[in-house]
Design a protein around this motif. Structure first.
Motif, PDB file in Angstrom:
ATOM      1  N   LEU A 151    -107.530  47.671 -23.315  1.00  0.00           N
ATOM      2  CA  LEU A 151    -107.824  49.018 -22.861  1.00  0.00           C
ATOM      3  C   LEU A 151    -106.595  49.625 -22.200  1.00  0.00           C
ATOM      4  O   LEU A 151    -105.860  48.946 -21.482  1.00  0.00           O
ATOM      5  N   ALA A 152    -106.369  50.905 -22.453  1.00  0.00           N
ATOM      6  CA  ALA A 152    -105.233  51.607 -21.876  1.00  0.00           C
ATOM      7  C   ALA A 152    -105.552  53.093 -21.841  1.00  0.00           C
ATOM      8  O   ALA A 152    -106.570  53.547 -22.372  1.00  0.00           O
ATOM      9  N   GLY A 153    -104.669  53.861 -21.193  1.00  0.00           N
ATOM     10  CA  GLY A 153    -104.835  55.302 -21.160  1.00  0.00           C
ATOM     11  C   GLY A 153    -104.618  55.905 -22.531  1.00  0.00           C
ATOM     12  O   GLY A 153    -103.902  55.357 -23.377  1.00  0.00           O
ATOM     13  N   ALA A 154    -105.222  57.060 -22.761  1.00  0.00           N
ATOM     14  CA  ALA A 154    -105.118  57.703 -24.069  1.00  0.00           C
ATOM     15  C   ALA A 154    -103.694  58.131 -24.388  1.00  0.00           C
ATOM     16  O   ALA A 154    -103.373  58.369 -25.555  1.00  0.00           O
ATOM     17  N   ASN A 155    -102.819  58.231 -23.379  1.00  0.00           N
ATOM     18  CA  ASN A 155    -101.441  58.637 -23.620  1.00  0.00           C
ATOM     19  C   ASN A 155    -100.523  57.476 -23.991  1.00  0.00           C
ATOM     20  O   ASN A 155     -99.327  57.677 -24.201  1.00  0.00           O
ATOM     21  N   ARG A 156    -101.064  56.275 -24.095  1.00  0.00           N
ATOM     22  CA  ARG A 156    -100.254  55.134 -24.508  1.00  0.00           C
ATOM     23  C   ARG A 156    -100.160  55.079 -26.033  1.00  0.00           C
ATOM     24  O   ARG A 156    -101.130  55.327 -26.744  1.00  0.00           O
ATOM     25  N   HIS A 157     -98.966  54.712 -26.525  1.00  0.00           N
ATOM     26  CA  HIS A 157     -98.773  54.569 -27.965  1.00  0.00           C
ATOM     27  C   HIS A 157     -99.359  53.245 -28.433  1.00  0.00           C
ATOM     28  O   HIS A 157     -99.433  52.263 -27.673  1.00  0.00           O
ATOM     29  N   ASP A 158     -99.760  53.202 -29.699  1.00  0.00           N
ATOM     30  CA  ASP A 158    -100.372  51.990 -30.250  1.00  0.00           C
ATOM     31  C   ASP A 158     -99.404  50.815 -30.279  1.00  0.00           C
ATOM     32  O   ASP A 158     -99.793  49.671 -30.010  1.00  0.00           O
ATOM     33  N   SER A 159     -98.164  51.063 -30.615  1.00  0.00           N
ATOM     34  CA  SER A 159     -97.218  49.979 -30.871  1.00  0.00           C
ATOM     35  C   SER A 159     -97.009  49.041 -29.680  1.00  0.00           C
ATOM     36  O   SER A 159     -97.053  47.825 -29.850  1.00  0.00           O
ATOM     37  N   PRO A 160     -96.790  49.529 -28.434  1.00  0.00           N
ATOM     38  CA  PRO A 160     -96.615  48.595 -27.314  1.00  0.00           C
ATOM     39  C   PRO A 160     -97.855  47.766 -26.994  1.00  0.00           C
ATOM     40  O   PRO A 160     -97.749  46.736 -26.314  1.00  0.00           O
ATOM     41  N   LEU A 161     -99.021  48.205 -27.463  1.00  0.00           N
ATOM     42  CA  LEU A 161    -100.258  47.467 -27.193  1.00  0.00           C
ATOM     43  C   LEU A 161    -100.511  46.370 -28.211  1.00  0.00           C
ATOM     44  O   LEU A 161    -101.461  45.586 -28.056  1.00  0.00           O
ATOM     45  N   LEU A 162     -99.669  46.278 -29.258  1.00  0.00           N
ATOM     46  CA  LEU A 162     -99.901  45.289 -30.311  1.00  0.00           C
ATOM     47  C   LEU A 162     -99.773  43.862 -29.775  1.00  0.00           C
ATOM     48  O   LEU A 162    -100.607  43.002 -30.077  1.00  0.00           O
ATOM     49  N   GLY A 163     -98.725  43.600 -28.982  1.00  0.00           N
ATOM     50  CA  GLY A 163     -98.519  42.253 -28.446  1.00  0.00           C
ATOM     51  C   GLY A 163     -99.689  41.770 -27.606  1.00  0.00           C
ATOM     52  O   GLY A 163    -100.239  40.688 -27.855  1.00  0.00           O
ATOM     53  N   PRO A 164    -100.113  42.534 -26.564  1.00  0.00           N
ATOM     54  CA  PRO A 164    -101.281  42.101 -25.777  1.00  0.00           C
ATOM     55  C   PRO A 164    -102.546  41.943 -26.616  1.00  0.00           C
ATOM     56  O   PRO A 164    -103.387  41.089 -26.317  1.00  0.00           O
ATOM     57  N   THR A 165    -102.693  42.767 -27.665  1.00  0.00           N
ATOM     58  CA  THR A 165    -103.879  42.634 -28.511  1.00  0.00           C
ATOM     59  C   THR A 165    -103.842  41.336 -29.309  1.00  0.00           C
ATOM     60  O   THR A 165    -104.850  40.621 -29.416  1.00  0.00           O
ATOM     61  N   LEU A 166    -102.686  41.003 -29.879  1.00  0.00           N
ATOM     62  CA  LEU A 166    -102.564  39.758 -30.638  1.00  0.00           C
ATOM     63  C   LEU A 166    -102.704  38.528 -29.744  1.00  0.00           C
ATOM     64  O   LEU A 166    -103.034  37.444 -30.233  1.00  0.00           O
ATOM     65  N   ASP A 167    -102.465  38.680 -28.440  1.00  0.00           N
ATOM     66  CA  ASP A 167    -102.652  37.552 -27.518  1.00  0.00           C
ATOM     67  C   ASP A 167    -104.104  37.079 -27.511  1.00  0.00           C
ATOM     68  O   ASP A 167    -104.374  35.931 -27.142  1.00  0.00           O
ATOM     69  N   ARG A 168    -105.023  37.949 -27.895  1.00  0.00           N
ATOM     70  CA  ARG A 168    -106.448  37.571 -27.922  1.00  0.00           C
ATOM     71  C   ARG A 168    -106.737  36.510 -28.978  1.00  0.00           C
ATOM     72  O   ARG A 168    -107.793  35.868 -28.943  1.00  0.00           O
ATOM     73  N   LEU A 169    -105.805  36.312 -29.916  1.00  0.00           N
ATOM     74  CA  LEU A 169    -106.001  35.258 -30.924  1.00  0.00           C
ATOM     75  C   LEU A 169    -106.026  33.875 -30.298  1.00  0.00           C
ATOM     76  O   LEU A 169    -106.614  32.945 -30.861  1.00  0.00           O
ATOM     77  N   ALA A 170    -105.404  33.728 -29.136  1.00  0.00           N
ATOM     78  CA  ALA A 170    -105.365  32.415 -28.483  1.00  0.00           C
ATOM     79  C   ALA A 170    -106.754  31.944 -28.070  1.00  0.00           C
ATOM     80  O   ALA A 170    -106.973  30.738 -27.873  1.00  0.00           O
ATOM     81  N   ASP A 171    -107.707  32.868 -27.929  1.00  0.00           N
ATOM     82  CA  ASP A 171    -109.063  32.498 -27.505  1.00  0.00           C
ATOM     83  C   ASP A 171    -109.930  32.020 -28.666  1.00  0.00           C
ATOM     84  O   ASP A 171    -111.077  31.618 -28.444  1.00  0.00           O
ATOM     85  N   LEU A 172    -109.403  32.037 -29.890  1.00  0.00           N
ATOM     86  CA  LEU A 172    -110.216  31.736 -31.068  1.00  0.00           C
ATOM     87  C   LEU A 172    -110.068  30.308 -31.556  1.00  0.00           C
ATOM     88  O   LEU A 172    -110.684  29.935 -32.543  1.00  0.00           O
ATOM     89  N   GLY A 173    -109.254  29.509 -30.886  1.00  0.00           N
ATOM     90  CA  GLY A 173    -109.109  28.122 -31.304  1.00  0.00           C
ATOM     91  C   GLY A 173    -108.168  27.979 -32.482  1.00  0.00           C
ATOM     92  O   GLY A 173    -107.225  28.761 -32.647  1.00  0.00           O
ATOM     93  N   PRO A 174    -108.387  26.981 -33.341  1.00  0.00           N
ATOM     94  CA  PRO A 174    -107.484  26.759 -34.489  1.00  0.00           C
ATOM     95  C   PRO A 174    -107.443  27.971 -35.408  1.00  0.00           C
ATOM     96  O   PRO A 174    -108.467  28.564 -35.740  1.00  0.00           O
TER      97      PRO A 174
END
Length: 280
Positions: A151-174
């Protein structure tokens, strides 16, 4: 008319109730042991579903069975216990075990919604005359099952949020050895490709200035999931100010989406006691 059909509400409640700690009907600290009984968790859970679906205020949904203060207090108690996050994780694990998550193809994209009340993760919306808005950077599997969000403010660009979003893959196991990330033209940059290379991910990124139908890739799955989430009016027009509360409502919505997809896809191949009489 119920906010959700019984074939969806009942399994949600059964698992939700299993995550709640046992509580006495009356407050044990009362000197006479006969204070007003505690409002049933099932009543508050149904109120949370109504809030999520209809997007109305707590005062509007309160009635003689449960006050607005009780809904807020119980909501905050469940957030402290991590019940909403646990429920979503159990739903994902169940879906992966029965149907199977398509993790070799994932899609990431942002979506801007209104946030009239502002709050911790709100910002000036570039598409709504500078009014307060909320952006979510969502990630789904190859079918559209929501895997996580930032979650972020509407004025944030999509690209800088890609890294934190991909970090969620760590919660999925193998994870599979080869994962393709599908992105739209907003991510078309050298920084995005370098980020994917660092994580050992393949990127299929739309090129800026080149028109292509969304069906040309598997990116449309995340667009459909955003539409599913926006069907819950609490998320499409968010009046909550705290990020923890917003995430709790998103976890509940993602759980509903996951369980609904699980029941629909397993209907033709599995049998169980409460199986709907026709395909939902």
């Amino acid at each position: 008319m119920p906010v959700l059909p019984a074939w969806l509400t009942e399994p949600l409640w059964d698992q939700f109730a299993a995550l709640l700690p046992e509580r006495s009907t009356y407050a044990p600290t009362h000197p006479l042991g006969c204070h007003r009984p505690r409002i049933s968790d099932r009543i508050v859970f149904d109120k949370m579903l109504q809030l999520l679906r209809f997007g109305c205020s707590y005062q509007a949904i309160a009635d003689t069975t449960c006050s607005a203060t009780t809904i807020r207090n119980r909501r905050d108690e469940w957030i402290r216990l991590g019940v909403f996050a646990k429920l979503k994780r159990i739903a994902l694990e169940s879906y992966d075990r029965i149907v199977g998550l398509v993790l070799d193809h994932i899609a990431v994209d942002g979506s801007i919604t209104k946030a009239p009340g502002g709050g911790e993760v709100a910002g000036r919306s570039p598409v709504d005359r500078g009014k307060q808005g909320l952006k979510r950077s969502g990630m789904t599997d190859g079918y559209g099952i929501p895997l996580g969000r930032v979650l972020a403010g509407a004025n944030r660009h999509d690209s800088p949020l890609l890294g934190p979003t991909l970090d969620r893959l760590a919660d999925l196991g193998p994870l599979p050895d080869d994962i393709t990330v599908h992105l739209d033209a907003g991510y078309d940059s050298d920084n995005t490709r370098a980020l994917l290379d660092e994580r050992g991910l393949y990127g299929r990124v739309a090129n800026k200035g080149e028109k292509a139908p969304i069906q040309a890739s598997r990116r449309w799955h995340v667009e459909r999931t955003h539409a599913w989430q926006n069907a819950f009016h609490r998320l499409a027009r968010c009046y909550e100010r705290r990020a923890a509360v917003i995430n709790a409502f998103f976890d509940l919505a993602d759980t509903i989406i996951t369980v609904r997809s699980l029941i629909r896809r397993a209907w033709t191949s599995h049998r169980w006691g409460e199986r709907p009489s026709r395909r939902p």
